[in-house]
Design a protein around this motif. Sequence first.
Motif, PDB file in Angstrom:
ATOM      1  N   TYR A  96       0.647  -1.185   0.034  1.00  0.00           N
ATOM      2  CA  TYR A  96       0.017   0.113  -0.004  1.00  0.00           C
ATOM      3  C   TYR A  96       0.860   1.175   0.045  1.00  0.00           C
ATOM      4  O   TYR A  96       1.684   1.435   0.961  1.00  0.00           O
ATOM      5  N   TYR A  97       0.620   2.041  -0.901  1.00  0.00           N
ATOM      6  CA  TYR A  97       1.486   3.268  -1.176  1.00  0.00           C
ATOM      7  C   TYR A  97       0.530   4.562  -1.384  1.00  0.00           C
ATOM      8  O   TYR A  97      -0.503   4.342  -2.104  1.00  0.00           O
ATOM      9  N   PHE A  98       1.223   5.617  -1.333  1.00  0.00           N
ATOM     10  CA  PHE A  98       0.459   7.033  -1.877  1.00  0.00           C
ATOM     11  C   PHE A  98       1.373   7.682  -2.550  1.00  0.00           C
ATOM     12  O   PHE A  98       2.722   7.547  -2.432  1.00  0.00           O
ATOM     13  N   GLU A  99       0.997   8.614  -3.459  1.00  0.00           N
ATOM     14  CA  GLU A  99       1.722   9.321  -4.391  1.00  0.00           C
ATOM     15  C   GLU A  99       1.402  10.796  -4.251  1.00  0.00           C
ATOM     16  O   GLU A  99       0.386  11.055  -4.315  1.00  0.00           O
ATOM     17  N   MET A 100       2.537  11.552  -4.368  1.00  0.00           N
ATOM     18  CA  MET A 100       2.524  13.040  -4.281  1.00  0.00           C
ATOM     19  C   MET A 100       2.263  13.590  -5.649  1.00  0.00           C
ATOM     20  O   MET A 100       2.722  12.995  -6.686  1.00  0.00           O
ATOM     21  N   SER A 101       2.097  14.966  -5.728  1.00  0.00           N
ATOM     22  CA  SER A 101       1.823  15.542  -6.966  1.00  0.00           C
ATOM     23  C   SER A 101       3.264  15.423  -7.786  1.00  0.00           C
ATOM     24  O   SER A 101       3.256  15.584  -8.927  1.00  0.00           O
TER      25      SER A 101
ATOM     26  N   GLY B  69       5.311  13.036  -7.920  1.00  0.00           N
ATOM     27  CA  GLY B  69       5.529  11.867  -8.480  1.00  0.00           C
ATOM     28  C   GLY B  69       6.283  10.823  -7.373  1.00  0.00           C
ATOM     29  O   GLY B  69       6.128   9.400  -7.447  1.00  0.00           O
ATOM     30  N   ALA B  70       6.446  11.159  -6.449  1.00  0.00           N
ATOM     31  CA  ALA B  70       7.174  10.517  -5.280  1.00  0.00           C
ATOM     32  C   ALA B  70       6.177   9.539  -4.691  1.00  0.00           C
ATOM     33  O   ALA B  70       5.042  10.063  -4.453  1.00  0.00           O
ATOM     34  N   LYS B  71       6.506   8.439  -4.211  1.00  0.00           N
ATOM     35  CA  LYS B  71       5.581   7.311  -3.749  1.00  0.00           C
ATOM     36  C   LYS B  71       6.244   7.014  -2.436  1.00  0.00           C
ATOM     37  O   LYS B  71       7.402   6.660  -2.281  1.00  0.00           O
ATOM     38  N   TYR B  72       5.279   6.744  -1.422  1.00  0.00           N
ATOM     39  CA  TYR B  72       6.027   6.465  -0.189  1.00  0.00           C
ATOM     40  C   TYR B  72       4.832   5.333   0.239  1.00  0.00           C
ATOM     41  O   TYR B  72       3.572   5.280   0.284  1.00  0.00           O
ATOM     42  N   SER B  73       5.166   4.465   0.961  1.00  0.00           N
ATOM     43  CA  SER B  73       4.359   3.256   1.778  1.00  0.00           C
ATOM     44  C   SER B  73       3.610   3.923   2.978  1.00  0.00           C
ATOM     45  O   SER B  73       4.180   4.653   3.806  1.00  0.00           O
ATOM     46  N   TRP B  74       2.440   3.636   3.093  1.00  0.00           N
ATOM     47  CA  TRP B  74       1.608   3.893   4.018  1.00  0.00           C
ATOM     48  C   TRP B  74       1.993   3.339   5.225  1.00  0.00           C
ATOM     49  O   TRP B  74       2.070   4.088   6.310  1.00  0.00           O
ATOM     50  N   ASN B  75       2.389   2.006   5.353  1.00  0.00           N
ATOM     51  CA  ASN B  75       2.737   1.565   6.596  1.00  0.00           C
ATOM     52  C   ASN B  75       3.976   2.008   7.130  1.00  0.00           C
ATOM     53  O   ASN B  75       4.014   2.471   8.456  1.00  0.00           O
ATOM     54  N   GLU B  76       4.953   2.389   6.318  1.00  0.00           N
ATOM     55  CA  GLU B  76       6.127   3.002   6.841  1.00  0.00           C
ATOM     56  C   GLU B  76       5.885   4.629   7.325  1.00  0.00           C
ATOM     57  O   GLU B  76       6.660   4.778   8.388  1.00  0.00           O
ATOM     58  N   TYR B  77       5.111   5.109   6.515  1.00  0.00           N
ATOM     59  CA  TYR B  77       4.821   6.449   6.934  1.00  0.00           C
ATOM     60  C   TYR B  77       4.023   6.475   8.467  1.00  0.00           C
ATOM     61  O   TYR B  77       4.366   7.403   9.328  1.00  0.00           O
ATOM     62  N   ARG B  78       3.119   5.619   8.503  1.00  0.00           N
ATOM     63  CA  ARG B  78       2.227   5.547   9.617  1.00  0.00           C
ATOM     64  C   ARG B  78       3.216   5.314  11.017  1.00  0.00           C
ATOM     65  O   ARG B  78       3.063   5.753  12.258  1.00  0.00           O
TER      66      ARG B  78
END
Length: 601
Positions: A480-485, A487-496
């Motif tokens: 599961y990841y999210f994408e910034m405008s 173009g960078a993408k980060y893992s939701w679980n790691e961010y949490r």
Amino acid sequence: MKELGNINIPSSFLEKDFKLLSEKGNGEAKLYIGKELDADKLNSFFNKFSEENIYEFEREKLLEYLKYVKLEYIGNFINTYKNVNIDTYKDRVNFVKDFSGPLRIKLDKKISKGRYYLSESSDSSETEKTLYRELFRRLPIPKITNLYIEKDGNHFWFSYKINEDVILNGSSISENRMPVKNLMEEYRVWLASRNFAKETVSNYVKILNKLYKQFGAFKDFSSIYEINTPQQLKVYLEKIEDSDEYNIFNKDNNRQPSSSIKQYTEFLKSKAISLPYQRIFFGAPGTGKSYKLNQEAEKHFAGHYARVTFHPNYMYGNFVGQYKPYPAEDNPEKITYRFVPGVLLNQLVEALKNSEENYLVIIEEINRANVAAVFGDLFQLLDRDGTGNSEYSISTTKEVQDYLRNEAFKDISLELNVEERLGDEFSNLYLPNNLFIWATMNSADQGVMPMDTAFKRRWEFEYTSVNEISESDRGRFESYYFEMSSGAKYSWNEYREAVNAKLSKLNIAEDKLLGPYFITKSILESDDKKHITAVIKNKVLMYLYEDAAKAYRGKLFAEGIYGTYSQLCKAFDNNPLTIFAEAIDIDAVESKVSREEKDGD
């Protein structure tokens, strides 16, 4: 040949739980259907296992088969199996009902030592592998079940039927039935724990042995104490209880047989389900409390549960029942009043009517209402005795008494022990041992109401850790990841987890941290990764800003961006890692995701 039938399902083919008690091992994954000499005929029937073949179980016929074998699942009357019981039966029925899409598998043949087998195809998908296991190796009852296959071109329909000859001949009983556990001593200890006099305990135990010798109805067992479920006991008792011989036997023995049968039934019920009667799942927001509760409700209650969500205006009348205005049937302009039962009373009535089934009331957010006011005098019923029934009864209010007498139990015969406990004219009320109440709560929410110690003491609390992700979802969360405008993408679980580390460093309580399901799974699985980003921004930042870190904004967020919520959102859009006083140090997953997508192409 349009049909292939009478293929007996042997114990050796099934997985461990479904095997006969006398057999060892985990079973083999191939099903014998004929001799190698018949290979040409069988190959022709299966169109040489063409890639165009479709092998499908008929859902309605599977459910029909399960109805026929329900008693065997519950009672193990014909054979004894390693772990086949009422819970297994409910699980199988729910699997067949709830599986979305056609019940299709992929098959191949195997020939070994002159025998022709059906086996799982090596190129089966994960779904096909699951169905092969669940429908082929974890559903039919061995020895008494035959497989039938009907052919329509390249479409093969599978169904199970009972082999009545095996049942009528009883051949499998003598060959495979193993001695089962004798419960006499356990029953003796249980009676003593309920404060029966020593002489009464001895008499109750002896009289059931005498009953066994007197009546041939129990000949399938070497002792009445081998009967280990209330459902099984009921089936055998129905053969004798209406007979003159039993009535005379009961009278001549000072009604000790009927009294001991009642107690033995309660004893078996107490062994049937070992889960808490009152249970609260608690933990930080998004830890999956409701998800975990739902899984267990489906597993143990087979649809016999009802759900309610508490809120500040929820009261006793909503939970138990109250009079409400209704238009009169003969004159819609005239208002009359009718008693409307609440969720608890509805489930209580069903539990009292059907003592062989378990019922559950699910309360979401139990501490968002004033629980003392909602439960009222029912609070007294939460004390359970050794059998799981309420230790004390309460007097029934006039409106509930009228409802039970004139509507809920009108023209319905209840079990004698239930009638005795409810009293004349339903003057008493209690919670039976087949009614459970489970709830969720989050003590960190704003606006929750406190629970007093006496109320809490009557519940078992089960904590759900902030990092407790169910095994079935563990692999998914890594993707599961999210994408910034940008173009960078980060893992939701790691961010949490990184955000939680910062909150913990500020000594913010664990029940204020972010659980893995703080963003729902349906959102996280969205293909629109920028939408996930927007949800994280609007939901997580708002929670941090207005709730969890409201008193710590200056310490949690970077200087100059937390003056207003809009400032914080704007900074998040620029870079979600640098909005904190100490930037989050996690790697973007863009390169990893891109590589996976490329491999998928």
